[in-house]
Design a protein around this motif. Structure first.
Motif, short mmCIF file in Angstrom:
data_model
loop_
_atom_site.label_atom_id
_atom_site.label_comp_id
_atom_site.label_asym_id
_atom_site.label_seq_id
_atom_site.Cartn_x
_atom_site.Cartn_y
_atom_site.Cartn_z
N GLY A 40 0.91 -1.06 -0.11
CA GLY A 40 0.00 -0.10 -0.10
C GLY A 40 1.00 1.29 0.00
O GLY A 40 0.32 2.36 0.09
N LEU A 41 2.15 1.35 -0.28
CA LEU A 41 3.01 2.36 -0.12
C LEU A 41 3.05 2.69 -1.67
O LEU A 41 3.18 2.07 -2.73
N ARG A 42 3.52 3.94 -1.81
CA ARG A 42 3.77 4.67 -3.31
C ARG A 42 5.30 5.27 -3.03
O ARG A 42 5.44 6.07 -2.06
N PRO A 43 6.08 5.50 -4.04
CA PRO A 43 7.33 6.24 -4.10
C PRO A 43 6.98 7.58 -4.52
O PRO A 43 6.18 8.11 -5.20
N ILE A 44 7.60 8.44 -3.67
CA ILE A 44 7.61 10.00 -3.88
C ILE A 44 8.79 10.43 -3.84
O ILE A 44 9.81 9.63 -3.32
N GLN A 45 9.23 11.46 -4.24
CA GLN A 45 10.37 12.17 -4.19
C GLN A 45 10.34 13.43 -3.46
O GLN A 45 9.29 14.35 -3.57
N ILE A 46 11.11 13.77 -2.25
CA ILE A 46 10.93 14.91 -1.66
C ILE A 46 12.27 15.76 -1.70
O ILE A 46 13.52 15.11 -1.65
N TRP A 47 12.50 17.06 -1.56
CA TRP A 47 13.63 17.87 -1.42
C TRP A 47 13.79 18.21 0.03
O TRP A 47 12.77 18.84 0.64
N VAL A 48 14.82 18.09 0.55
CA VAL A 48 15.19 18.62 1.94
C VAL A 48 16.30 19.62 2.06
O VAL A 48 16.90 19.68 1.30
N PRO A 49 16.30 20.35 3.17
CA PRO A 49 17.53 21.16 3.11
C PRO A 49 18.80 20.52 3.25
O PRO A 49 18.83 19.25 3.96
N ASP A 50 19.74 20.93 2.56
CA ASP A 50 21.31 20.24 2.55
C ASP A 50 21.87 20.75 4.06
O ASP A 50 22.36 21.91 4.08
N THR A 51 21.80 19.93 5.02
CA THR A 51 22.52 20.18 6.28
C THR A 51 23.98 20.41 6.15
O THR A 51 24.42 20.91 7.03
N ARG A 52 24.45 20.12 5.05
CA ARG A 52 26.07 20.33 5.02
C ARG A 52 26.15 21.79 4.18
O ARG A 52 27.53 21.95 4.39
N SER A 53 25.31 22.37 4.18
CA SER A 53 25.48 23.54 3.33
C SER A 53 25.98 24.39 4.32
O SER A 53 25.84 24.54 5.70
N SER A 54 26.78 25.88 3.80
CA SER A 54 27.45 26.75 4.80
C SER A 54 26.54 27.54 5.80
O SER A 54 26.83 27.58 7.01
N GLY A 55 25.30 27.73 5.27
CA GLY A 55 24.41 28.63 5.85
C GLY A 55 23.34 27.95 6.59
O GLY A 55 22.37 28.46 7.14
N PHE A 56 23.34 26.84 6.70
CA PHE A 56 22.42 25.84 7.29
C PHE A 56 22.40 26.05 8.78
O PHE A 56 20.99 26.30 9.44
N ALA A 57 23.42 25.93 9.41
CA ALA A 57 23.38 26.26 11.05
C ALA A 57 23.01 27.56 11.34
O ALA A 57 21.94 27.71 12.28
N GLU A 58 23.38 28.61 10.66
CA GLU A 58 22.79 29.99 11.07
C GLU A 58 21.58 29.91 10.85
O GLU A 58 20.65 30.73 11.44
N GLU A 59 20.77 29.31 9.65
CA GLU A 59 19.55 29.46 9.33
C GLU A 59 18.57 28.72 10.52
O GLU A 59 17.39 29.10 10.84
N ALA A 60 19.17 27.57 10.67
CA ALA A 60 18.45 26.70 11.84
C ALA A 60 18.29 27.43 13.17
O ALA A 60 17.20 27.49 13.64
N ARG A 61 19.35 28.19 13.22
CA ARG A 61 19.38 28.92 14.91
C ARG A 61 18.43 30.11 14.77
O ARG A 61 17.77 30.46 15.61
N ARG A 62 18.37 30.90 13.48
CA ARG A 62 17.53 31.97 13.25
C ARG A 62 15.98 31.50 13.51
O ARG A 62 15.43 32.27 14.03
N GLN A 63 15.56 30.45 12.81
CA GLN A 63 14.30 29.74 12.84
C GLN A 63 14.07 29.28 14.14
O GLN A 63 12.93 29.63 14.76
N CYS A 64 14.68 28.73 15.00
CA CYS A 64 14.72 28.31 16.33
C CYS A 64 14.19 29.51 17.25
O CYS A 64 13.46 29.53 18.06
N ALA A 65 15.11 30.72 17.02
CA ALA A 65 15.02 31.86 18.08
C ALA A 65 13.63 32.21 17.53
O ALA A 65 12.64 32.58 18.45
N ILE A 66 12.87 32.37 16.48
CA ILE A 66 11.50 32.68 16.16
C ILE A 66 10.56 32.30 16.93
O ILE A 66 9.81 32.34 17.24
#
Length: 86
Positions: A40-66
């Motif tokens: 009963g499953l079907r395949p899908i493709q999802i796009w997720v943030p690249d946690t290895r990118s240079s700005g990821f940690a900063e953006e995560a902190r910004r969103q957590c503060a919000i």
């Protein structure tokens, strides 16, 4: 092909071996996907943030503060949600 042909066409045997190995993998993947669909499953493709990118940690902190500021602001509603005056 006779054994003597391996000297003349060595690339053929490498290609054939790759095809056999590839075909085996393809068969297993197809079988696995068929079983998942049967469950009963079907395949899908999802796009997720690249946690290895240079700005990821900063953006995560910004969103957590919000989010933290929004949660702190919930108490300003006078305990409507029953979570503030614990």
């Amino acid at each position: 092909m006779a054994v003597r042909d391996t000297a003349k066409y060595p690339w053929i045997f490498g290609v054939l071996l790759d095809m056999v190995a590839s075909n085996d993998v393809n068969t297993r993947v197809k079988k696995h996907r068929t079983a998942l669909r049967a469950a009963g499953l079907r395949p899908i493709q999802i796009w997720v943030p690249d946690t290895r990118s240079s700005g990821f940690a900063e953006e995560a902190r910004r969103q957590c503060a919000i989010v933290a500021a929004a949660d702190a602001g919930d108490c300003d509603l006078g305990g409507v949600h029953g979570r503030c005056h614990v």
